[in-house]
Design an enzyme around this catalytic site. Sequence first.
Site, PDB file in Angstrom:
ATOM      1  CG  HIS A  48      32.817 -35.610  -2.781  1.00 36.88           C
ATOM      2  ND1 HIS A  48      34.115 -35.983  -3.029  1.00 36.88           N
ATOM      3  CD2 HIS A  48      32.094 -36.758  -2.755  1.00 36.88           C
ATOM      4  CE1 HIS A  48      34.189 -37.294  -3.133  1.00 36.88           C
ATOM      5  NE2 HIS A  48      32.975 -37.791  -2.971  1.00 36.88           N
ATOM      6  CG  HIS A 100      39.301 -36.670 -11.853  1.00 37.02           C
ATOM      7  ND1 HIS A 100      38.733 -37.530 -10.944  1.00 37.02           N
ATOM      8  CD2 HIS A 100      40.108 -37.430 -12.626  1.00 37.02           C
ATOM      9  CE1 HIS A 100      39.194 -38.747 -11.152  1.00 37.02           C
ATOM     10  NE2 HIS A 100      40.020 -38.718 -12.189  1.00 37.02           N
TER      11      HIS A 100
END
Length: 114
Positions: A48, A100
């Site tokens: 993350h 992303h």
Amino acid sequence: MADKDCIFCKIVAGKIPSGKVYEDDLAFAFRDISPQAPTHILIVPKEHRARLTDFGEKDAALLGHLLKVINIIAAQEKLEQFRVVINCGEDAGQTVWHLHVHLLAGRAFGWPPG
Ligand code: AMP
């Protein structure tokens, strides 16, 4: 490390279903739930990180790996022309706070982007 509240960490962990197209030790890729082109795939690092600016010098190899994965997926999906986008920050259009890379293909794209 995963963030327990992050939707993309849950997708990587298989806790939320996704249209997976690729996975390796470092990266995971799946089809966007609201595609903006005939092919719209998101490539994420498994670890993350909220946004591009959270990546430091020690992460250069991971960022390079994500680009390499784009080429792997492009070959897999037989894409010869495509656009790659990273939205960093709200004004850029970022809505999910786990880095992303958008891989978009299957139509012509305008420039400048909206
Ligand atoms: P961005 O606006 O750059 O943060 O892009 C976030 C993207 O995530 C959007 O294109 C959404 O459609 C996509 N998205 C959000 N939730 C999901 C989900 N559960 N599965 C697949 N794509 C998602």
